[in-house]
Design a protein around this motif. Structure first.
Motif, short mmCIF file in Angstrom:
data_model
loop_
_atom_site.label_atom_id
_atom_site.label_comp_id
_atom_site.label_asym_id
_atom_site.label_seq_id
_atom_site.Cartn_x
_atom_site.Cartn_y
_atom_site.Cartn_z
N ARG A 1 0.82 -1.27 -0.15
CA ARG A 1 0.09 -0.04 0.02
C ARG A 1 0.75 1.43 -0.11
O ARG A 1 0.49 2.27 0.78
N MET A 2 2.04 1.11 -0.61
CA MET A 2 2.79 2.45 -0.70
C MET A 2 2.49 3.45 -1.43
O MET A 2 2.50 4.65 -1.06
N LEU A 3 1.38 3.38 -2.44
CA LEU A 3 0.92 4.31 -3.06
C LEU A 3 -0.04 5.19 -2.37
O LEU A 3 -0.01 6.45 -2.16
N GLU A 4 -0.62 4.38 -1.44
CA GLU A 4 -1.69 5.30 -0.49
C GLU A 4 -0.80 5.87 0.36
O GLU A 4 -1.13 7.06 0.97
N ALA A 5 0.41 5.33 1.09
CA ALA A 5 1.31 5.95 1.93
C ALA A 5 1.69 7.28 1.20
O ALA A 5 1.73 8.19 1.87
N SER A 6 2.22 7.16 -0.08
CA SER A 6 2.73 8.60 -0.67
C SER A 6 1.45 9.43 -0.72
O SER A 6 1.83 10.97 -0.59
N LEU A 7 0.53 9.12 -0.94
CA LEU A 7 -0.76 10.14 -1.30
C LEU A 7 -0.91 10.64 0.11
O LEU A 7 -1.07 11.97 0.11
N GLY A 8 -0.78 9.85 1.38
CA GLY A 8 -1.16 10.51 2.52
C GLY A 8 0.07 11.64 2.97
O GLY A 8 -0.55 12.77 3.40
N GLN B 1 -13.11 11.66 -5.47
CA GLN B 1 -13.10 10.48 -6.77
C GLN B 1 -12.63 9.49 -6.45
O GLN B 1 -12.84 8.19 -6.98
N GLN B 2 -11.67 9.06 -5.48
CA GLN B 2 -11.13 7.90 -5.14
C GLN B 2 -12.16 6.61 -4.50
O GLN B 2 -12.49 5.94 -4.73
N LEU B 3 -13.04 7.55 -3.70
CA LEU B 3 -14.14 7.14 -3.05
C LEU B 3 -15.16 6.70 -4.28
O LEU B 3 -15.72 5.37 -4.26
N TRP B 4 -15.32 7.42 -5.28
CA TRP B 4 -16.48 7.23 -6.23
C TRP B 4 -15.96 6.08 -7.16
O TRP B 4 -16.47 5.15 -7.82
N LEU B 5 -14.56 6.47 -7.78
CA LEU B 5 -14.15 5.42 -8.95
C LEU B 5 -13.60 4.13 -8.29
O LEU B 5 -13.74 3.12 -9.10
N VAL B 6 -12.83 4.40 -7.17
CA VAL B 6 -12.35 3.03 -6.52
C VAL B 6 -13.28 1.99 -5.68
O VAL B 6 -13.24 0.92 -5.74
N GLY B 7 -14.25 2.96 -5.25
CA GLY B 7 -15.21 2.46 -4.24
C GLY B 7 -14.70 2.20 -2.88
O GLY B 7 -15.32 1.48 -2.22
N SER B 8 -13.58 2.75 -2.62
CA SER B 8 -13.25 2.62 -1.06
C SER B 8 -12.49 4.00 -0.73
O SER B 8 -11.89 4.53 -1.44
N LEU B 9 -12.59 4.34 0.60
CA LEU B 9 -11.95 5.51 1.02
C LEU B 9 -10.31 5.09 1.40
O LEU B 9 -10.17 4.09 1.70
N LEU C 1 9.72 -0.16 -8.54
CA LEU C 1 10.51 -1.15 -7.68
C LEU C 1 9.66 -2.54 -7.26
O LEU C 1 10.03 -3.57 -7.33
N PHE C 2 8.31 -2.20 -6.88
CA PHE C 2 7.83 -3.06 -6.03
C PHE C 2 6.48 -3.31 -6.98
O PHE C 2 5.74 -4.08 -6.54
N GLY C 3 6.32 -2.87 -7.99
CA GLY C 3 5.16 -3.21 -9.07
C GLY C 3 3.94 -3.13 -8.83
O GLY C 3 2.84 -3.70 -8.93
N GLU C 4 3.62 -1.91 -7.56
CA GLU C 4 2.22 -1.43 -7.39
C GLU C 4 1.52 -0.63 -8.66
O GLU C 4 1.95 -0.09 -9.25
N PRO C 5 0.56 -1.29 -8.95
CA PRO C 5 -0.35 -0.74 -10.27
C PRO C 5 -0.75 0.70 -9.78
O PRO C 5 -1.45 1.02 -8.87
N LEU C 6 -0.55 1.69 -10.77
CA LEU C 6 -1.15 3.08 -10.57
C LEU C 6 -2.33 2.95 -11.46
O LEU C 6 -2.34 3.63 -12.59
N GLU C 7 -3.39 2.64 -11.15
CA GLU C 7 -4.66 2.76 -11.83
C GLU C 7 -5.28 4.05 -11.91
O GLU C 7 -4.84 4.80 -11.50
N HIS C 8 -6.12 4.06 -13.06
CA HIS C 8 -6.78 5.27 -13.40
C HIS C 8 -7.12 6.17 -12.05
O HIS C 8 -7.27 7.37 -11.83
N GLY C 9 -8.09 5.44 -11.32
CA GLY C 9 -8.45 5.83 -9.92
C GLY C 9 -7.49 6.76 -9.13
O GLY C 9 -7.96 7.83 -8.69
N LYS C 10 -6.55 5.76 -8.96
CA LYS C 10 -5.38 6.73 -8.11
C LYS C 10 -4.87 7.49 -8.78
O LYS C 10 -4.12 8.67 -8.09
#
Length: 301
Positions: free
Chosen positions: A98-105, A142-150, A260-269
């Motif tokens: 969940r590194m992308l979420e950590a970065s966003l934080g 929009q993260q809540l709307w497109l990805v469906g989770s807070l 490095l760790f292959g986390e997908p950067l999806e459109h919602g994120k």
């Protein structure tokens, strides 16, 4: 001399934020150790290393001030609990993909600080600050709307660190002594956890013959060295410059997550990041304008 101090300030600031940005590599090296156990050892080794550091890097009178103001010790206890919570969420996020979420934080954090100032300190926001906060809110929505989770990891990291900074302002203690006392106050909990969990990974004698034992013991210097660099940089750099440098850490985390760790950067994120980046751009422009206005001499009439 001024140019040399400025150069030193930038180098120290870059070092601090680069180390913070590369923390995931350190935590990935300890992936076999549960997140809570890493945080327990982080508190233990930071308390020990911090005590040694205070013997070398003098802060005259800091203990006397705390002793004479017991309320500050209580505040540092609360702030210590918050920073430990922040550490736990971050380590868990890194070692659970969940590194992308950590970065966003940590991108959101400056805007959360502005919002906390409005809600809890009665500060008034300038128009561009309102716009920046609105962009951040749009990113979360929009993260809540497109990805469906807070994005709870992002929000929890931003809020715990934002409230931590807010509370630390109520206890005017220098950065290093403050963090060391926070870790000292966490010591009973950390030692109690180890005593109650004899089956913990680090509780096995065989663990201390592995390379991971060295990484775990390094938690103290790894935690405190970037803080020392940051504290020194803050004395040599303008506030606006330091504010721009803070984006280095989450950017490095983002790059590691994807490359490095292959986390997908999806459109919602990605859309969430774009909204946050837009907000940070507006916020940075406003901060720079405010800094320049504050530095201009007032005209005499």
């Amino acid at each position: 001399m001024a140019t040399a101090n400025l150069r030193r300030g930038y180098l120290l600031g870059l070092a601090a934020y680069a180390i913070w940005g590369l923390f995931p590599l350190y935590f990935k090296a300890l992936q076999a150790v549960p997140a809570l156990e890493i945080v327990v050892h982080r508190a233990l080794w930071s308390a020990l290393f911090g005590a040694l550091l205070l013997l070398v890097w003098k802060h005259p009178g800091w203990w006397r001030e705390l002793r004479d103001n017991p309320r500050r010790l209580l505040i540092l206890g609360v702030s210590g609990a918050l920073v430990a919570s922040n550490w736990l969420i971050y380590v868990w996020a890194v070692n659970n993909g969940r590194m992308l979420e950590a970065s966003l934080g940590y991108y959101i954090n400056p805007l959360v600080n502005v919002l906390l100032g409005l809600l809890l300190l009665g500060e008034r926001l300038r128009p561009l600050q309102w716009l920046a906060v609105a962009c951040a809110a749009l990113g979360v929505a929009q993260q809540l709307w497109l990805v469906g989770s807070l994005p709870w990891v992002s929000l929890a990291l931003a809020l715990t660190f934002g409230v931590y900074g807010l509370i630390r302002k109520q206890a005017p203690v220098a950065a290093l002594p403050g963090l060391v006392v926070e870790t000292w106050l966490l010591l009973p909990l950390a030692l109690g956890w180890l005593l109650l969990h004899p089956g913990a990974v680090s509780g096995q004698a065989a663990f201390w013959t592995t390379s991971q034992a060295g990484w775990l013991a390094a938690a103290g210097p790894i935690t405190l060295i970037p803080l020392v660099c940051f504290n020194a940089a803050a004395r040599h750099l303008p506030y606006a410059s330091l504010g721009f440098l803070q984006y280095i850490a989450p950017t490095l985390v983002l790059l590691q997550a994807v490359l490095l760790f292959g986390e997908p950067l999806e459109h919602g994120k990605l859309l969430a990041f774009l909204c946050i980046w837009a907000g940070l751009l507006v916020f940075s422009i406003d901060s720079l304008r405010a800094y320049r206005r504050a530095g201009q001499p007032r005209s005499r009439r």
